[in-house]
Structure formats: C-alpha cells, structure tokens
Scaffold this active site. Structure first.
Site, PDB file in Angstrom:
ATOM      1  CD  GLU A 109      41.808  34.442  36.952  1.00  0.00           C
ATOM      2  OE1 GLU A 109      42.429  34.293  35.890  1.00  0.00           O
ATOM      3  OE2 GLU A 109      41.634  35.542  37.513  1.00  0.00           O
ATOM      4  CD  GLU A 142      40.423  38.734  31.378  1.00  0.00           C
ATOM      5  OE1 GLU A 142      41.174  39.114  30.462  1.00  0.00           O
ATOM      6  OE2 GLU A 142      40.728  37.837  32.178  1.00  0.00           O
TER       7      GLU A 142
END
Length: 324
Positions: free
Chosen positions: A142, A137
């Site tokens: 974010e 990932e």
C-alpha cells in the site's frame, strides 16, 4: 487500504488453513488467464472516495484495462481520457478473490506496480467487505504518489494493538490497529529496510515477491527483491509445499500479544485495486499529503487533465500462490 463499510451479496467459498507450525501446502496457483477465474471485477463506488470509476470485467477488457498471457496478468488505469469536473472518475480496476481465507500464506510474484502522482491506494490487501472493520484488514502492499517505502498495516475493531518493539525488519508507525484511533491510520509498519519495496524503486529492479502469513498467533509480511539471493526458493518457485519457519525475519510482524487475532479477523478476500485522489480527507487526496509528495497542481485537477501521466499506473503479476 482504509475503507468504509461495504456490503456484499456474493456467497464466497471459505478456505481454512490446516497448516502445522510453518508448513503449508499449495492450494491455488493463479497465473495468466487464471486470474479471470479466481477473481471477480468489482464495479462499485470507491469506498475511499477516490477520483475513480471501477469498471466490470467486460468493460475492462474492451478498454484494454486488463489483459493476460499464459504467464502474465495486467490490470491498469485509463491513460487516454481527459476528464471534466462533471465526468465520473478515471476508469480503473478493482478485483476481489472468489475465495476467502483464514489461516494461510499467499505469495505475490509481481513484476510491476502503479507509479506516479495521483495514484492513491494502489493496494494489495485482504478484508471481509461485508464485515469491515470487525472482520479485520491486512494491507500487504500500500502507498500513494510514489512515496517510498511500502507500508504494511492492520485495521481492526477496538482492543487490538501491537507492541512498540517486535522482531521485524521494518519500522512501526502507529501501534493501535483500531479504525477509530488516529484517523484510521491502523498499526502500520514501513519497510524502511528496503526502499525498493514500493513504486518506481520496485519497478526499476523488476519487482519481486511479497508474502503474507496469517495465523491466530501472528500475521507476518515478507518482501524479497527480484535478484535477492537470500529469497527462499520455496516461496519464489511456487513449490508444492513451503515452510515459513525458514523464511527469516519478516519485514512486518503483527503478534497476538495485545490483540486477539482470532476474534478480530474472520475469513478475508484478497483485493487488488488502483484508485486516485481520494477526496473527503482520505490519504492520497489529502492536500498536505499530495503536496508533500512533490506532485504538481492539486490532485483532482492533475488526474483529470493528465491521462498520459497514468501510462505506468498498472499492476503486472506473474502469479499468486495460496497455501493452506
């Protein structure tokens, strides 16, 4: 985006890069209505246990949670509904690319990202949902609750870590990428060189460009503000070919020094999502994290009771360009 294992029954195309050195060729130019052809809307339970209901494309369009023009794509949260404790979560959108990628570069031209308390894991990232965490990932954009700056992070299976010091503009937070270490914090890099890389600061400058290059030797993330005169023209113009060797020092650098990237990452999809108040101890819903963000009430009550607080909870993209 910390996530749980999520299966997928979809058969997706695999796009494998063939770039030599830092030179890549444009494969996909995703603009406006083209987002609806290049992405699918995932109406699934939130893997991070947020106070959210992800809706399908037809529902999102009927509720005005997504719309597009010739040169803009928007996905947003519901900002009109007061929720009760028995209601499902606030309606929102999660999209996943139809194609998967190994070696590649992706450039996101973003005008706006979600901001406000309760916004958790507003994220632009890549993973293989059917093989997480073994397929790796990469979190490109974010953050939660307006907490600046952006953090770019890898999450992997065991035996993958980053050196304590590497050539990057940002600041390493943790170095162990293993999802079983440090509460699945991953090996994150905060973009401390530019606090306009996330949230209200990002939106106040009209956004900018995020780029990620993935190879078997390294994964790099760059960020350039909208008015940054040093931003490489090939990246910002959507050129037919690009050369990342000319892009300067990345904001985040994840080398293969102590991590076999080839074995820890398989073909990944691009995912963009907006969730709220992850429960069960996850990042934004964690009471200590929420309180430390200067947000009122508790996270779930705030999301339930204050729909107008999410008027600015939206992504606006001018384009996504993928290079192989």
């Amino acid at each position: 985006m910390k996530m749980n294992v999520l299966g997928s029954s979809l058969t997706l195309a695999l796009l494998t890069g063939s770039a030599l050195a830092g030179t890549y060729t444009l494969s996909e130019n995703i603009v406006g209505e083209g987002f609806y052809n290049s992405f699918n809307f995932e109406a699934i339970p939130d893997p991070t246990n947020g106070r959210v209901t992800y809706v399908d494309q037809a529902t999102a369009q009927s509720l005005n949670l997504t719309y597009a023009t010739t040169d803009t794509f928007i996905m947003r949260a519901d900002d009109t509904t007061v929720l009760t404790s028995s209601d499902p979560g606030r309606n929102s959108v999660r999209i996943r690319s139809n194609n998967q990628y190994t070696t590649h570069v992706v450039v996101f031209d973003m005008q706006h990202m979600p901001e406000g308390c309760g916004n958790g894991y507003q994220a632009v990232w890549e993973t293989d949902e059917s093989n997480w965490p073994d397929g790796g990932e990469v979190d490109i954009v974010e953050g939660v609750n307006n907490v600046e700056p952006n953090q770019s992070t890898l999450h992997t299976s065991p035996n993958c870590s980053m050196p304590a010091s590497t050539t990057q503009l940002g600041t390493a937070v943790y170095t162990d990428c293993d999802t079983t270490a440090n509460g699945n914090a991953g090996c994150g890099v905060q973009l401390t060189e530019d606090y306009n890389s996330f949230g209200p600061g990002f939106n106040s400058i009209g956004g900018g460009w995020y780029a990620m290059e993935r190879t078997d030797d390294y994964i790099n993330v760059w960020f350039w503000e909208r008015d940054d005169e040093s931003a490489p023209v090939d990246a910002t113009s959507g050129a037919g070919t690009i050369d990342t060797d000319n892009w300067g020092t990345p904001a985040a650098n994840f080398p293969n020094t102590d991590c076999d990237l080839e074995s820890h990452f398989d073909a990944n999809n691009i995912i963009i999502n907006l969730t709220f108040c992850e429960t069960g101890g996850d990042w934004a819903g964690n009471s200590a994290v929420y309180a430390a963000s200067g947000c009122p009430s508790d996270c779930v009550d705030y999301v339930d009771d204050n729909p107008t607080a999410f008027t600015n909870a939206y992504f606006e993209f001018s384009s996504i360009n993928v290079y192989l």
